[in-house]
Design a protein around this motif. Structure first.
Motif, short mmCIF file in Angstrom:
data_model
loop_
_atom_site.label_atom_id
_atom_site.label_comp_id
_atom_site.label_asym_id
_atom_site.label_seq_id
_atom_site.Cartn_x
_atom_site.Cartn_y
_atom_site.Cartn_z
N TRP A 80 14.35 26.27 19.91
CA TRP A 80 14.91 27.56 20.29
C TRP A 80 14.71 28.56 19.17
CZ3 TRP A 80 16.88 30.71 23.83
CH2 TRP A 80 17.73 31.72 23.45
N TYR B 156 7.13 23.53 23.99
CA TYR B 156 7.51 22.13 23.76
C TYR B 156 6.33 21.15 23.77
CZ TYR B 156 12.25 23.50 23.17
OH TYR B 156 13.36 24.07 22.64
N PRO B 157 5.42 21.28 24.76
CA PRO B 157 4.23 20.41 24.66
C PRO B 157 3.51 20.62 23.33
CG PRO B 157 4.34 21.34 26.83
CD PRO B 157 5.44 22.00 26.05
N PHE C 155 19.29 21.59 25.15
CA PHE C 155 19.78 22.42 24.05
C PHE C 155 19.19 23.82 24.14
CE2 PHE C 155 19.03 24.06 19.73
CZ PHE C 155 20.33 24.12 19.27
N HIS C 156 17.89 23.87 24.34
CA HIS C 156 17.20 25.15 24.44
C HIS C 156 17.75 25.96 25.62
CE1 HIS C 156 13.41 27.56 23.75
NE2 HIS C 156 13.86 28.07 24.90
N GLN D 173 4.35 17.71 30.78
CA GLN D 173 3.34 18.15 29.80
C GLN D 173 3.64 17.62 28.41
OE1 GLN D 173 2.72 22.33 30.12
NE2 GLN D 173 1.49 22.08 31.99
N TRP E 120 16.76 14.82 13.84
CA TRP E 120 17.92 15.39 14.53
C TRP E 120 18.95 15.82 13.51
CZ3 TRP E 120 18.30 16.25 19.73
CH2 TRP E 120 17.25 15.73 20.51
N LYS F 41 17.11 19.17 17.69
CA LYS F 41 15.95 18.52 17.08
C LYS F 41 15.24 19.53 16.19
CE LYS F 41 12.06 15.57 18.46
NZ LYS F 41 11.15 15.26 19.59
N GLU G 207 16.63 17.79 23.90
CA GLU G 207 15.98 18.92 23.24
C GLU G 207 15.88 20.12 24.19
OE1 GLU G 207 12.00 18.07 22.01
OE2 GLU G 207 12.05 19.60 20.43
N ALA H 86 13.47 31.99 33.30
CA ALA H 86 12.71 32.05 32.05
C ALA H 86 12.13 30.69 31.69
CB ALA H 86 13.62 32.54 30.91
N PHE H 87 12.89 29.67 32.01
CA PHE H 87 12.48 28.34 31.60
C PHE H 87 11.29 27.79 32.39
CE2 PHE H 87 13.22 24.21 29.79
CZ PHE H 87 13.84 24.54 28.59
N ARG I 167 26.04 21.68 17.28
CA ARG I 167 25.56 20.78 18.34
C ARG I 167 24.32 20.06 17.82
NH1 ARG I 167 26.00 24.44 22.74
NH2 ARG I 167 23.93 23.83 23.43
N ARG I 168 24.04 18.88 18.42
CA ARG I 168 22.87 18.13 17.97
C ARG I 168 21.59 18.83 18.42
NH1 ARG I 168 21.52 13.12 16.86
NH2 ARG I 168 20.35 12.78 18.78
N GLU J 290 20.63 25.74 27.09
CA GLU J 290 22.00 26.23 26.89
C GLU J 290 22.04 27.42 25.94
OE1 GLU J 290 24.02 22.69 25.81
OE2 GLU J 290 24.12 21.99 27.90
N ARG J 291 21.20 27.40 24.92
CA ARG J 291 21.15 28.54 24.00
C ARG J 291 20.71 29.79 24.75
NH1 ARG J 291 21.76 27.21 18.50
NH2 ARG J 291 21.85 29.46 18.30
N GLN J 292 19.75 29.60 25.68
CA GLN J 292 19.26 30.73 26.46
C GLN J 292 20.41 31.30 27.31
OE1 GLN J 292 15.90 31.92 26.42
NE2 GLN J 292 16.84 33.64 27.51
N ILE K 128 7.51 20.84 32.44
CA ILE K 128 7.48 20.88 30.97
C ILE K 128 7.54 19.46 30.43
CG2 ILE K 128 8.71 21.61 28.89
CD1 ILE K 128 9.59 24.07 30.31
N LYS L 60 22.77 33.20 25.17
CA LYS L 60 22.19 34.49 24.79
C LYS L 60 22.35 35.49 25.93
CE LYS L 60 17.96 36.66 23.17
NZ LYS L 60 16.51 36.50 23.00
N GLN M 262 6.36 31.01 25.93
CA GLN M 262 6.88 30.29 27.10
C GLN M 262 7.30 28.88 26.71
OE1 GLN M 262 7.24 31.61 30.20
NE2 GLN M 262 6.52 33.55 29.32
N GLN M 263 8.49 28.48 27.23
CA GLN M 263 8.95 27.11 26.94
C GLN M 263 7.93 26.08 27.41
OE1 GLN M 263 10.86 29.43 28.19
NE2 GLN M 263 12.30 29.72 26.52
N GLY M 264 7.27 26.43 28.51
CA GLY M 264 6.28 25.51 29.08
C GLY M 264 5.12 25.23 28.14
#
Lengths: 889, 110
Positions: free
Chosen positions: B29, B51-52, A28-29, A64, B67, B77, A25, A54-55, B74-75, A31-33, A61, A36, B46-48
């Motif tokens: 995303w 996702y949590p 994927f995120h 968490q 999925w 979620k 998951e 950015a990540f 692409r696969r 790679e999209r970033q 993560i 972009k 923020q991704q941080g």
């Protein structure tokens, strides 16, 4: 809530898959970033770099997200269990000691708990057993506690009318010995419980096969039906269901009658006593239901819903006050009262069981104290490890959790071992189940007991793990890392350890004192002279019809007895033989009111036990003749009435006189009974129990017992060799006179004394072994603390010796430290014992709770054992090589 | 402080996620992009935190994941709203509106 749990479980179960999915998951995120960024015109390298910025931290993560899964707690737990298991495996010496201690502590606790649970806590296997009560009369008066006297048919009828408190009331005329006749085969004695028809529905029991009594069968002349116990059905009728509907012949001492078998009761059903073989309906005539004279019934009742026992008892008190006024035979009635059935069954064993439970609780505490000490000692070695974990960022909560998990791991392993130990002990513990419950209940490892083990294991883990865990996690990082290097701790730890050992000593001393008191009272009891000799004596239960009132039949009866006795006495190996109506150590033998010639009139009658015997009885029992003579051929049916009395009777009624030659008669002063002359005085025997003093007693010769309701139905034979070796010859001798006579009830008289002291023996043995266990665990504790202290002070000892201290002085130094701990423990223990053993009073026989010899003896024993435990570490301290000790610095 | 983007107040992210997936299944995303676009780049997730938050909402049973293949095959979620999530969203929308109205009221009266 439920979906939440489901989610967590799913994550746990498919752990790797969840991790993979999380990874996919996030990738994927990411790679999209990157894509972009590339689309926005960045070079690929730069796009990846920017995306990373950015990540943020991918690992954080993920961590968490895992936290969001709600499984972090379990992760930590698995981790801690892993650490714990590794530690247990890495220190086999420590682990073995710890596990053994726990096994003993938890095992003993579990074993005794299962006993207490089975006997006192688990409800009896009847419908709504909490509402079942037994109703007694109390003629004992106030003061010495309750007397549990039998009820009268009239009383039963009165109770039955109390519909405001009872749903139902049933009566049992119990413990009747019948003879079960077999056509052609041998007759056998069976124990009959005659019950009112409603007893079984009231208890809520059903037959295994067949049916119960109907109300119509509970009427005089209709009661010729019988229910068989499972045991009798199996042993006597081969477990064949075809017996249902058939007749059996029962000799009930008055006549031989046919009874139709209508049902077989289930295997574990025995009511009200464990040796019940058959149940027949007890039908009362109206005349009986109006009578308040004869006390022979056990009455059971079911309390109405929402009626408390207290309320029922206050209604019964009103009834008793009326009965006292109305009926002459109830003049001494103090009260009627109900007691819950479970309590009625466990009355005598409750105190003993609670004492045992206290004992094992002490053992568990001692074991926990020992483990806490072990862990404290080990925590020194671990201070660096813990310090390091703390320095690397483990929070103090997390550390405590880790340490407690380790303790719990030990505790639960100890618990599992303890279950095994308890299981093994069941065979022995069985004997502590009150006899009348022994066929109804059994010891088992049921869910309640397993739950208890879990609770105890976890509770003790916290108990022994908390102090070391708090100590370790709160220690200052700096000192931990520094002091750890030198392998020493502050004096504080030693104080805690010493305090724990003082507690251990006090508790085990308390147990030892308790055990000592029980042992002393057991020995006292064993050394009580029962008044007769039990060796080389064989007893045969003999079935005798009710005493006939008709003089002609009575004479025939006497002749049968005399012929039997003649046959028996003629056997090789028989020294003496005689019959008695009641053996000692059982039942008092029937009270009789009598009047000594020349005494002051007494409105409540003079009372004594009475027994009917034949010549030969005193000789076979070897009861000593004090004065006068035994019965002989001269005391025949037509001779002047003669009686023999015991010493207590002579002392009580003819103090400072010779009772031989004096006269007495049955009943009060004005009774028409003939005067009986006292021809002899015999030694006292304990009629009821070794712990109860003998009461006044009158013996009648069977030749003159016309009209006496007691029948001499037990044959007593003194043999030259092994008494049981005579049994076949005896059976033959009896049956040659009366072929229908059951002869299956044969036992050596020694069994009677054994049965009397057996409960005391088992209890004493158990408490004794528990207290020895406590002594061993506590001395291991003392040894541990002293050894630890010595190892901590090796350098100091080295310095002392290097500076010229005598080795002897070092020895004394260590010993005196040990002596201080032991003395403190002994003082605390003795004070506690002096205060607490008073609660044991009712379990003791001729021993005062604060028996000085026991207190002194136990303390001395303890001091010796404790000093031995100190000597090894002290010698090690004294033999420290100063050079090595200092170099180790 | 010239940056027009603002950090999300506590708890708001959950509301935004729920509202976004209410329009149809989205992957992480897409959710983050959509929140950014619709808010004209003012709100940035923020991704941080995203996702949590997604995993927490899934555990609470408000959204569920499956999925599927993404636009570029692409696969990925995908998250979608559950019935419980729908209720939660409605409740949170109401309380959010009340909150903002109340805050606005106070700000205006001063």
């Amino acid at each position: 809530m439920f979906s939440d749990l489901w989610y967590r479980l799913r994550v746990l179960v498919r752990r790797t898959a969840s991790e993979d999915e999380l990874d996919a998951e996030l990738t994927f995120h990411f790679e999209r970033q990157v894509e972009k960024n590339v689309r926005a015109g960045m070079a690929r390298e730069e796009a990846i770099r920017q995306a990373r910025i950015a990540f943020g931290g991918m690992t954080q993560i993920k961590e968490q997200c895992r936290y969001a899964w709600g499984t972090a707690f379990l992760d930590a737990l698995t981790q801690d269990i892993g650490y714990g298991a590794r530690l247990v495996a890495r220190n086999p010496g420590f682990s073995t000691t710890a596990l053994l201690t726990l096994m003993l502590g938890i095992g003993a606790t579990t074993a005794i708990f299962s006993l207490v649970h089975a006997v006192l806590l688990r409800p009896l296997p009847y419908r709504d057993p909490q509402r079942l009560v037994e109703i007694y009369e109390d003629h004992g008066g106030t003061g010495v506690g309750l007397a549990y006297d039998f009820d009268t048919p009239g009383g039963y009828a009165d109770f039955k009318r109390q519909t405001q408190i009872f749903d139902d009331v049933a009566a049992v005329d119990g413990g009747n010995e019948f003879s079960l006749l077999a056509d052609g085969g041998e007759a056998s004695t069976v124990m009959d419980e005659s019950v009112t028809w409603n007893l079984f529905p009231m208890l809520g029991v059903n037959p295994l096969y067949g049916r119960l009594f109907t109300e119509q069968e509970d009427r005089p002349e209709h009661e010729h039906v019988v229910l068989l116990s499972y045991r009798l059905w199996r042993d006597r009728f081969g477990g064949d269901r075809r017996i249902l509907g058939h007749d059996i012949r029962l000799d009930n001492r008055v006549v031989v009658e046919k009874y139709t078998v209508i049902g077989i009761m289930p295997a574990h059903f025995a009511f009200p006593e464990k040796n019940a073989d058959i149940w027949i309906p007890r039908a009362f005539t109206q005349q009986q239901l109006d009578s308040h004279g004869e006390h022979y019934l056990m009455v059971f009742a079911r309390l109405k819903d929402r009626v408390t026992l207290l309320r029922a008892n206050s209604d019964l008190q009103v009834l008793a006050d009326q009965a006292r006024q109305l009926y002459p035979y109830e003049r001494s009635l103090h009260k009627f009262f109900g007691e819950r059935l479970q309590e009625a069954y466990t009355r005598d064993s409750r105190r003993g069981l609670l004492l045992l439970m206290t004992g094992v609780a002490f053992i568990l505490l001692i074991a926990c104290a020992n483990l806490a000490n072990l862990l404290l000692a080990r925590s020194v070695a671990r201070q660096r490890e813990i310090g390091l974990r703390a320095a690397l960022g483990a929070s103090s909560n997390r550390l405590i959790r880790q340490l407690l998990t380790e303790s719990a791991l030990l505790g639960i392993c100890g618990g599992v071992l303890g279950i095994g130990l308890a299981w093994i002990s069941f065979g022995f513990l069985k004997r502590l189940i009150p006899p009348d419950l022994s066929s109804t209940i059994s010891l088992s490892m049921d869910l309640d007991v397993l739950g208890f083990v879990l609770l105890v294991s976890v509770f003790s883990s916290v108990l022994f793990g908390l102090a070391p865990a708090l100590r370790l996690s709160s220690s200052d990082l700096n000192t931990a890392l520094r002091e750890g290097a030198r392998g020493s701790v502050g004096a504080q730890d030693n104080k805690l350890g010493a305090a724990l050992v003082v507690g251990e000593i006090a508790l085990s001393l308390l147990l030892l004192v308790g055990a000592g008191l029980l042992l002393k009272s057991f020995l006292r009891l064993r050394s009580v002279d029962p008044g007769f000799r039990s060796d080389h004596v064989l007893i045969m239960g003999h079935f005798v019809k009710s005493p006939p009132d008709n003089p002609r039949e009575f004479r025939e009866r006497i002749q049968i007895f005399d012929r039997m006795l003649a046959n028996v006495r003629g056997l090789a190996g028989v020294k003496y033989a005689g019959f008695t109506s009641q053996l000692p150590l059982g039942w008092a033998g029937g009270r009789a009111g009598f009047f000594p010639e020349g005494a002051a009139p007494n409105p409540t009658l003079y009372g004594a036990n009475n027994r009917v015997i034949t010549p030969g009885y005193f000789e076979a029992m070897r009861e000593p003749l004090i004065r006068g003579r035994f019965f002989d051929q001269g005391d025949g049916p037509d001779a002047p009435p003669a009686v023999i009395i015991n010493q207590t009777m002579a002392r009580t009624f003819w103090p400072n006189q010779d009772a031989v030659g004096k006269r007495l008669k049955f009943g009060g002063e004005g009774s028409l009974s003939p005067w009986c002359k006292i021809v002899g005085i015999v030694g006292d025997v304990h009629q009821v129990d070794l712990s109860l003093p003998p009461g006044p007693e009158i013996y009648f010769p069977h030749w003159q017992a016309l009209g006496n309701y007691m029948t001499p139905h037990q044959l007593v034979v003194e043999s030259e060799g092994d008494p049981m070796g005579l049994s076949d010859a005896l059976r033959h001798a009896i049956r040659s006179v009366d072929p229908d006579q059951p002869t299956d009830d044969i036992f050596p008289l020694d069994d009677l004394i054994d049965a009397d002291v057996a409960p005391h023996r088992v209890q004493t043995a158990l408490i004794g072994s528990l207290s020895l266990l406590a002594l061993v665990i506590a001395s291991v504790g003392i040894y541990g603390v002293m050894a630890y202290m010595v190892s901590q002070r090796t350098q100091e000892m080295g310095v002392r010796i290097a500076l010229g201290a005598q080795r002897r002085a070092v020895l004394v130094l260590v010993l005196s430290r040990g002596a201080k701990i032991v003395t403190l423990g002994v003082v605390v223990g003795i004070s506690a014992a002096a205060a607490l053993t008073r609660l044991m009073q009712s379990l003791l026989f001729e021993v005062r709770p604060a028996d000085p010899s026991i207190l002194v003896g136990v303390s001395s024993l303890f001091i010796v054992v404790a000093l031995v435990a100190c000597i090894v570490p002290a010698q090690r301290a004294a033999s420290v090589d100063p050079v090595r000790a200092l170099r180790a610095e | 402080m010239n940056d027009p983007r603002i950090d999300l107040p506590q708890g708001t992210l959950d509301l935004l996620i729920l509202k976004t997936v209410a329009l149809g299944p989205h992957h992480g995303w897409a959710i983050s992009e959509r929140i950014q676009q619709v808010s004209s780049d003012v709100l940035r997730v923020q991704q941080g935190s995203l996702y949590p938050a997604l995993h927490r909402l899934e555990r609470k049973g408000w959204i569920k994941a499956k999925w599927g293949s993404s636009e570029n095959n692409r696969r990925a979620k995908y998250y979608e709203l559950t019935a419980a999530g729908k209720k939660q969203l409605a409740a949170e929308e109401v309380s959010w509106k009340m909150l903002t109205a109340a805050v606005a009221l106070i700000l205006e009266t001063s």
